[in-house]
Design a protein around this motif. Sequence first.
Motif, PDB file in Angstrom:
ATOM      1  N   ARG A   1       0.498  -1.080   0.233  1.00  0.00           N
ATOM      2  CA  ARG A   1       0.069   0.033   0.043  1.00  0.00           C
ATOM      3  C   ARG A   1       1.277   1.412  -0.131  1.00  0.00           C
ATOM      4  O   ARG A   1       0.187   2.178  -0.632  1.00  0.00           O
ATOM      5  CB  ARG A   1      -0.695   0.331   1.132  1.00  0.00           C
ATOM      6  CG  ARG A   1      -1.785  -1.993   1.338  1.00  0.00           C
ATOM      7  CD  ARG A   1      -2.733  -1.021   2.440  1.00  0.00           C
ATOM      8  NE  ARG A   1      -3.660   0.384   1.977  1.00  0.00           N
ATOM      9  CZ  ARG A   1      -4.653  -0.057   2.973  1.00  0.00           C
ATOM     10  NH1 ARG A   1      -4.470  -0.346   4.614  1.00  0.00           N
ATOM     11  NH2 ARG A   1      -5.474   1.749   3.109  1.00  0.00           N
ATOM     12  N   THR A   2       1.796   1.258   0.783  1.00  0.00           N
ATOM     13  CA  THR A   2       2.480   2.147   0.664  1.00  0.00           C
ATOM     14  C   THR A   2       4.587   1.739   0.446  1.00  0.00           C
ATOM     15  O   THR A   2       4.601   0.448   0.598  1.00  0.00           O
ATOM     16  CB  THR A   2       3.415   2.587   1.827  1.00  0.00           C
ATOM     17  OG1 THR A   2       1.159   3.076   2.479  1.00  0.00           O
ATOM     18  CG2 THR A   2       4.130   4.069   2.404  1.00  0.00           C
ATOM     19  N   LEU A   3       5.261   2.146  -0.626  1.00  0.00           N
ATOM     20  CA  LEU A   3       5.908   2.114  -1.032  1.00  0.00           C
ATOM     21  C   LEU A   3       7.780   2.429   0.330  1.00  0.00           C
ATOM     22  O   LEU A   3       7.370   2.832   1.362  1.00  0.00           O
ATOM     23  CB  LEU A   3       7.023   3.559  -2.081  1.00  0.00           C
ATOM     24  CG  LEU A   3       7.678   2.897  -3.055  1.00  0.00           C
ATOM     25  CD1 LEU A   3       8.311   1.534  -3.772  1.00  0.00           C
ATOM     26  CD2 LEU A   3       8.570   3.555  -3.569  1.00  0.00           C
ATOM     27  N   THR A   4       7.956   1.127   0.407  1.00  0.00           N
ATOM     28  CA  THR A   4       8.846   0.784   1.609  1.00  0.00           C
ATOM     29  C   THR A   4      10.741   1.346   0.917  1.00  0.00           C
ATOM     30  O   THR A   4      10.870   1.314  -0.386  1.00  0.00           O
ATOM     31  CB  THR A   4       9.424   0.030   1.930  1.00  0.00           C
ATOM     32  OG1 THR A   4       9.343  -0.955   0.546  1.00  0.00           O
ATOM     33  CG2 THR A   4       7.300  -0.352   2.459  1.00  0.00           C
ATOM     34  N   ALA A   5      11.926   1.471   1.834  1.00  0.00           N
ATOM     35  CA  ALA A   5      12.654   1.399   1.226  1.00  0.00           C
ATOM     36  C   ALA A   5      13.168   0.616   0.539  1.00  0.00           C
ATOM     37  O   ALA A   5      14.261   0.204  -0.194  1.00  0.00           O
ATOM     38  CB  ALA A   5      13.898   2.364   2.182  1.00  0.00           C
ATOM     39  N   ARG A   6      13.307  -0.673   1.528  1.00  0.00           N
ATOM     40  CA  ARG A   6      13.186  -2.067   0.759  1.00  0.00           C
ATOM     41  C   ARG A   6      13.132  -2.723  -1.210  1.00  0.00           C
ATOM     42  O   ARG A   6      13.726  -2.938  -1.534  1.00  0.00           O
ATOM     43  CB  ARG A   6      12.685  -2.865   1.934  1.00  0.00           C
ATOM     44  CG  ARG A   6      13.990  -5.391   1.286  1.00  0.00           C
ATOM     45  CD  ARG A   6      13.495  -5.969   2.545  1.00  0.00           C
ATOM     46  NE  ARG A   6      13.770  -5.041   3.662  1.00  0.00           N
ATOM     47  CZ  ARG A   6      15.759  -5.842   3.966  1.00  0.00           C
ATOM     48  NH1 ARG A   6      15.590  -6.095   2.175  1.00  0.00           N
ATOM     49  NH2 ARG A   6      16.577  -5.644   4.001  1.00  0.00           N
ATOM     50  N   THR A   7      12.598  -1.686  -0.973  1.00  0.00           N
ATOM     51  CA  THR A   7      11.487  -1.884  -2.562  1.00  0.00           C
ATOM     52  C   THR A   7      12.383  -1.406  -3.357  1.00  0.00           C
ATOM     53  O   THR A   7      12.784  -1.485  -4.532  1.00  0.00           O
ATOM     54  CB  THR A   7       9.989  -2.270  -3.003  1.00  0.00           C
ATOM     55  OG1 THR A   7       9.503  -2.541  -1.592  1.00  0.00           O
ATOM     56  CG2 THR A   7       9.772  -1.889  -4.594  1.00  0.00           C
ATOM     57  N   VAL A   8      12.598   0.342  -3.031  1.00  0.00           N
ATOM     58  CA  VAL A   8      13.340   1.044  -3.550  1.00  0.00           C
ATOM     59  C   VAL A   8      15.301  -0.059  -4.318  1.00  0.00           C
ATOM     60  O   VAL A   8      15.291   0.505  -5.472  1.00  0.00           O
ATOM     61  CB  VAL A   8      13.370   2.891  -2.966  1.00  0.00           C
ATOM     62  CG1 VAL A   8      14.546   3.199  -3.567  1.00  0.00           C
ATOM     63  CG2 VAL A   8      12.157   3.125  -2.584  1.00  0.00           C
TER      64      VAL A   8
END
Length: 385
Positions: free
Chosen positions: A73-80
Amino acid sequence: DDQREEMTHAEILSILEGRKASLEEHHGVGLQTDVLERTVTMAARYLPKGALAERALSVLDLASARAKRTTERTLTARTVASVVSELSLVPEDRVLETDQARMLKLEALVAERLVGHEDAVSRISRVLRRNATGMCGNRPIGVFLLLGPTGVGKTETAKAVAECMFHSEHAMTRLDLSEYAEPHAVARLVGAPPGYIGHEAGGQLTSAVRKRPHQVILLDEIEKAHRDVLEAFLAVFDEGIMTDGRGVTVSFENTVIFLTSNLGADAGAQRSEARIGFGQRAESEDTGYASRVLESARAGLPPELWNRFDDVLVFPTLSRTAVTDITRKMVAKLGVRMRARQGIELSITEAAIQHVLDEGGFEPRYGARPVRRTLARLVEAELAE
């Protein structure tokens, strides 16, 4: 485009904030300011090619699409970090690691590569940890003068810090200042002014830092540079900026700068060579040598330059014990290469290592450099037959 002025991180963050609503609507994923900040930092550090604003927007778009696919639902630093990892080939955990976490391990990581200079490693690490917290303002993270004879580890120190802080020993611009002995050489650093030959090419140093803001700068043999060239660095050391030939200001606040000099390196050299070289030196001998080298270097460099160093470190000649440790590390690396290329398992006895040193690998005057040459002659050439 080399001719375009690179924007600051704050300006790029402002651009991302401006695109935030449209990206959220397009991907259906929430974007928080702290993740936008991490995106800019990761793109700057690990993806050095191209304009940073474009890199950061591209990463944000790709990461948002990935988050949508995995129903975040919210972008995380790990996905980046996972996107940056794929684009840069740097492991995800290293991309995700914060500066603070890396700084706590700095001493141990640098010591893994550097042999025989524990005090220097400790002092460099302390300065970098202190300045990385922002206590130095816009100045570089660290400015160090490294003194001592050839082959003792000055360049290896810069490579080790580059690998530890910026994840690659190649995150480094190295300039031989003996090639900057004339006053007009300043133009090579910052680029020629408009109307002069070479203006389009940009400066060797300013262009490199604009393309890769997070890196180590290694300035070799500073005593051979013209005084005008040295004075061009005063604003860098003081305020973290250098203005190039086009009038564009380049920031050095995310760099670590090492300067090397052989001034005073022969101070006490005869005394060092008079010893056989086995075992550890007495602490008083190293202290006396360091004092003589410091005195000689201080007399040979402009005082306004000397006063801007965070620390001045003297690298004494390497003992036989230290060169033995270095030889073991070189043999281990050779073994890894041979296993990968030829499937050969290399093992070497302690007696064989001492033989390498006896046959030319240990020459106190030249530090660790003869080891590589002697290993090539005695080990690699034999294995190639």
